[in-house]
Each structure stands twice: as C-alpha cells, then as structure tokens.
Design a protein around this motif. Structure first.
Motif, PDB file in Angstrom:
ATOM      1  N   MET A   1      24.727  -4.070  -5.894  1.00 48.79           N
ATOM      2  CA  MET A   1      24.803  -2.603  -6.002  1.00 48.79           C
ATOM      3  C   MET A   1      24.615  -1.968  -4.614  1.00 48.79           C
ATOM      4  N   GLY A   2      25.470  -1.047  -4.277  1.00 48.89           N
ATOM      5  CA  GLY A   2      25.358  -0.384  -2.973  1.00 48.89           C
ATOM      6  C   GLY A   2      24.216   0.605  -2.948  1.00 48.89           C
ATOM      7  N   THR A   3      23.766   0.905  -1.761  1.00 54.84           N
ATOM      8  CA  THR A   3      22.709   1.909  -1.642  1.00 54.84           C
ATOM      9  C   THR A   3      23.224   3.060  -0.786  1.00 54.84           C
ATOM     10  N   ALA A   4      22.666   4.227  -1.017  1.00 48.65           N
ATOM     11  CA  ALA A   4      23.097   5.402  -0.274  1.00 48.65           C
ATOM     12  C   ALA A   4      22.470   5.436   1.120  1.00 48.65           C
ATOM     13  N   TYR A   5      21.354   4.728   1.265  1.00 52.50           N
ATOM     14  CA  TYR A   5      20.638   4.749   2.552  1.00 52.50           C
ATOM     15  C   TYR A   5      20.299   3.337   3.004  1.00 52.50           C
ATOM     16  N   LYS A   6      20.274   3.157   4.298  1.00 51.72           N
ATOM     17  CA  LYS A   6      19.918   1.847   4.860  1.00 51.72           C
ATOM     18  C   LYS A   6      18.480   1.848   5.381  1.00 51.72           C
ATOM     19  N   ARG A   7      18.027   3.015   5.857  1.00 52.32           N
ATOM     20  CA  ARG A   7      16.660   3.112   6.392  1.00 52.32           C
ATOM     21  C   ARG A   7      16.017   4.407   5.922  1.00 52.32           C
ATOM     22  N   ILE A   8      14.910   4.281   5.215  1.00 52.52           N
ATOM     23  CA  ILE A   8      14.256   5.476   4.674  1.00 52.52           C
ATOM     24  C   ILE A   8      12.809   5.560   5.166  1.00 52.52           C
ATOM     25  N   LEU A   9      12.305   6.766   5.163  1.00 57.72           N
ATOM     26  CA  LEU A   9      10.876   6.948   5.397  1.00 57.72           C
ATOM     27  C   LEU A   9      10.262   7.542   4.132  1.00 57.72           C
ATOM     28  N   LEU A  10       9.326   6.805   3.577  1.00 64.59           N
ATOM     29  CA  LEU A  10       8.656   7.246   2.349  1.00 64.59           C
ATOM     30  C   LEU A  10       7.320   7.872   2.719  1.00 64.59           C
ATOM     31  N   LYS A  11       7.136   9.124   2.306  1.00 62.22           N
ATOM     32  CA  LYS A  11       5.846   9.792   2.548  1.00 62.22           C
ATOM     33  C   LYS A  11       5.034   9.804   1.259  1.00 62.22           C
ATOM     34  N   LEU A  12       3.910   9.121   1.308  1.00 63.32           N
ATOM     35  CA  LEU A  12       2.999   9.089   0.158  1.00 63.32           C
ATOM     36  C   LEU A  12       1.763   9.898   0.506  1.00 63.32           C
ATOM     37  N   SER A  13       1.408  10.820  -0.343  1.00 69.34           N
ATOM     38  CA  SER A  13       0.155  11.540  -0.091  1.00 69.34           C
ATOM     39  C   SER A  13      -0.996  10.604  -0.455  1.00 69.34           C
ATOM     40  N   GLY A  14      -2.160  10.909   0.075  1.00 65.72           N
ATOM     41  CA  GLY A  14      -3.335  10.134  -0.303  1.00 65.72           C
ATOM     42  C   GLY A  14      -3.555  10.184  -1.809  1.00 65.72           C
ATOM     43  N   GLU A  15      -3.310  11.363  -2.378  1.00 68.94           N
ATOM     44  CA  GLU A  15      -3.496  11.541  -3.829  1.00 68.94           C
ATOM     45  C   GLU A  15      -2.622  10.589  -4.643  1.00 68.94           C
ATOM     46  N   ALA A  16      -1.472  10.218  -4.081  1.00 66.22           N
ATOM     47  CA  ALA A  16      -0.572   9.308  -4.803  1.00 66.22           C
ATOM     48  C   ALA A  16      -1.260   7.975  -5.088  1.00 66.22           C
ATOM     49  N   LEU A  17      -2.207   7.599  -4.232  1.00 69.02           N
ATOM     50  CA  LEU A  17      -2.897   6.316  -4.409  1.00 69.02           C
ATOM     51  C   LEU A  17      -4.139   6.442  -5.290  1.00 69.02           C
ATOM     52  N   MET A  18      -4.454   7.661  -5.625  1.00 69.12           N
ATOM     53  CA  MET A  18      -5.713   7.951  -6.315  1.00 69.12           C
ATOM     54  C   MET A  18      -5.566   7.859  -7.837  1.00 69.12           C
ATOM     55  N   GLY A  19      -4.308   8.051  -8.313  1.00 71.74           N
ATOM     56  CA  GLY A  19      -4.084   8.081  -9.753  1.00 71.74           C
ATOM     57  C   GLY A  19      -4.905   9.188 -10.382  1.00 71.74           C
ATOM     58  N   ASP A  20      -5.594   8.879 -11.462  1.00 71.97           N
ATOM     59  CA  ASP A  20      -6.392   9.906 -12.148  1.00 71.97           C
ATOM     60  C   ASP A  20      -7.862   9.848 -11.762  1.00 71.97           C
ATOM     61  N   LEU A  21      -8.166   9.121 -10.702  1.00 69.49           N
ATOM     62  CA  LEU A  21      -9.580   8.893 -10.370  1.00 69.49           C
ATOM     63  C   LEU A  21     -10.327  10.127  -9.849  1.00 69.49           C
ATOM     64  N   GLY A  22      -9.612  11.022  -9.161  1.00 71.37           N
ATOM     65  CA  GLY A  22     -10.314  12.169  -8.579  1.00 71.37           C
ATOM     66  C   GLY A  22     -10.783  11.919  -7.157  1.00 71.37           C
ATOM     67  N   TYR A  23     -10.944  10.679  -6.795  1.00 71.51           N
ATOM     68  CA  TYR A  23     -11.324  10.345  -5.413  1.00 71.51           C
ATOM     69  C   TYR A  23     -10.996   8.876  -5.159  1.00 71.51           C
ATOM     70  N   GLY A  24     -10.618   8.558  -3.945  1.00 69.50           N
ATOM     71  CA  GLY A  24     -10.459   7.162  -3.544  1.00 69.50           C
ATOM     72  C   GLY A  24      -9.152   6.528  -3.984  1.00 69.50           C
ATOM     73  N   ILE A  25      -9.189   5.234  -4.155  1.00 67.78           N
ATOM     74  CA  ILE A  25      -7.966   4.456  -4.383  1.00 67.78           C
ATOM     75  C   ILE A  25      -8.026   3.740  -5.728  1.00 67.78           C
ATOM     76  N   ASP A  26      -6.972   3.891  -6.530  1.00 70.51           N
ATOM     77  CA  ASP A  26      -6.868   3.147  -7.783  1.00 70.51           C
ATOM     78  C   ASP A  26      -5.980   1.922  -7.537  1.00 70.51           C
ATOM     79  N   PRO A  27      -6.549   0.727  -7.545  1.00 71.01           N
ATOM     80  CA  PRO A  27      -5.773  -0.470  -7.204  1.00 71.01           C
ATOM     81  C   PRO A  27      -4.535  -0.648  -8.092  1.00 71.01           C
ATOM     82  N   ALA A  28      -4.635  -0.277  -9.366  1.00 73.77           N
ATOM     83  CA  ALA A  28      -3.487  -0.435 -10.270  1.00 73.77           C
ATOM     84  C   ALA A  28      -2.333   0.463  -9.837  1.00 73.77           C
ATOM     85  N   VAL A  29      -2.664   1.668  -9.409  1.00 69.10           N
ATOM     86  CA  VAL A  29      -1.631   2.606  -8.958  1.00 69.10           C
ATOM     87  C   VAL A  29      -0.984   2.088  -7.676  1.00 69.10           C
ATOM     88  N   VAL A  30      -1.801   1.561  -6.783  1.00 70.17           N
ATOM     89  CA  VAL A  30      -1.263   1.019  -5.526  1.00 70.17           C
ATOM     90  C   VAL A  30      -0.334  -0.163  -5.821  1.00 70.17           C
TER      91      VAL A  30
END
Ligand code: UDP
Length: 237
Positions: A1-30
């Motif tokens: 399958m072809g892709t539209a992009y060859k090189r991307i930059l993904l911006k993840l906020s810190g909150e993206a790693l937090m899941g529903d925890l409210g603080y810190g890092i949720d390993p399952a989400v990571v």
C-alpha cells in the motif's frame, strides 16, 4: 500500500502519554502509541517525534505559582526527556530501533541533538525522538515540532490531540459545533484557534509545512493519515 508521506513529524503532548491518570505516564497508553508508530514505520515511513511534558511539569504554570520562569521552563524541558525515554523503551520493546536526541546535553542517556545525525537515523528507518524541547525557555514543544520539522524536511506535522480536528466552537459544549476539513494558517492565526501556539503556526506557514490535527485516541488514525485518508483537520497554505 502506498503512503502519502515519506517523512513525518509526530507531535505528542505530554497529556497523550498520561491517559486518564491525571498526572504522569500510563505505560499501557505508551504501549498503544508505540504500536501505532510501529505500524507506520513498517509502512516504510520515516518517523520523527517531539514529545511534550505537560503531564509532568509546565513552566508557565510553575511560574504563575512564583517560580522563576526560565528555571521552570528548564524543568519542563527535562520532563519531556522522561517522556521521550519512556516512549523509546516502548518502541524498542516491540522491535522498533529508536534514538532519543536531546536539545540539552544528557550524554549518558541520550544523544545530543545533531541535525545531520537525526536525518541519517531517519534514512535508516530508525525513529528519532527529540527531547528537551528546543533547549530554550519561553518556547513550547509545539514550536519545537515546527522547528524540527523544518530542519529535517518533514513533509507534514501530525499533531495528536484528543479531539478529531478543529471545530468552530467547543464540541463538548456546543452539539452543533462544526469540524473544519481544511483551514489556512492565516485563518488559524487571525481567529486565534489554539491548535498549536502562534509561533509554531507562523513557523509552519513560513516553511510551508502542513499540519494534520487528529484524534490519537482512535486506533489506526496515524496509519490512516499517513495513507492520505482525510483524518481530522488539515492546516495548510
Ligand atoms: N519547554 C521550554 N522550551 C521548549 C519546549 C518546552 O521551555 O522549547 C518547557 C515549558 O516549560 C513547557 C514544558 O517544557 O511548559 C513542557 O512542554 P509543553 O508545555 O510544550 O508540553 P505539552 O503541552 O505538549 O505536553
């Protein structure tokens, strides 16, 4: 399958790693995020990542509480390194070679940021995670994402959020809120739509880097966006 992009930059906020925890890092989400990144890497796409630190520390907030702003920002930048190394671990555990490069030297745990070396890693299909923001206080990781995307010639920035794009009003408060499919940089700036901070948007505009704002919590969205499917809102020229 072809892709539209060859090189991307993904911006993840810190909150993206937090899941529903409210603080810190949720390993399952990571682990979930790592899985999605792995899918895209396996499609042959070169992936660079900038991770925020808001799940651990935010300079502006600490400064409002009385801390010296520049010092607080350094703490914020160090928080992004914790996230970066955690994500690196999750990626490598599933067999994706990953390098962390930091804008503040921490040679015992990560490479220093060297643009040409980062590009070389990408060419070898290694994921590169840029930690410690831009290395400068008073900046954000959104601006870092725009800066690094320009430096490494990324074709697009994928801005991961918890909503599926940009709306004309808050979809949580207004059931009739409309989602934009595309928007210009100028519109985002003049209407103060807080997709990314204005410095980041201006940098993308100047360097003609499109931004795709999409919902990271929907499984498979990164792959969809990489395949060119219309996911979320596209901000461009
Ligand atoms: N930061 C900074 N300079 C940078 C990037 C980040 O000083 O180039 C600091 C700033 O204090 C910020 C914190 O690091 O509050 C975490 O980054 P950010 O708020 O951008 O993270 P996100 O909102 O994406 O989780």
């Amino acid at each position: 399958m072809g892709t539209a992009y060859k090189r991307i930059l993904l911006k993840l906020s810190g909150e993206a790693l937090m899941g529903d925890l409210g603080y810190g890092i949720d390993p399952a989400v990571v682990q979930d995020i790592a899985q999605e990144v792995a899918e895209v890497v396996n499609m042959g796409v070169q992936v660079a990542i900038v991770v925020g630190g808001g799940n651990i520390f935010r300079g502006v907030k600490a400064a409002a509480g009385g801390m010296d702003r520049a010092t607080a920002d350094y703490v914020g930048m160090i928080a992004t390194v914790m996230n970066s190394i955690t994500l690196q671990d999750a990626l490598e555990q599933i067999g994706v070679p990953t390098r962390v490069q930091t804008a503040i030297a921490m040679q015992e745990i990560a490479e220093p940021y060297i643009r040409r070396k980062a590009i070389r890693h990408l060419e070898l299909n290694r994921v590169v995670i840029f930690g410690a923001g831009s290395g400068n206080p008073f900046f954000t990781t959104d601006t870092t994402a725009a800066l690094r995307a320009a430096e490494i010639d990324a074709e697009v920035i994928f801005k991961a959020t918890k909503v599926d794009g940009i709306y004309d009003s808050d979809p949580k408060q207004n059931p009739d809120a409309k989602r934009y499919k595309t928007l210009t940089y100028g519109y985002v700036l003049t209407h103060d739509l807080r997709v990314m901070d204005s410095t980041a948007i201006a940098l993308c505009k100047e360097n003609n880097i499109p931004i795709i704002v999409f919902d990271l919590t929907v499984r498979g969205n990164i792959s969809r966006a990489v395949s060119g499917e219309p996911v979320g809102t596209l901000v461009g020229g």
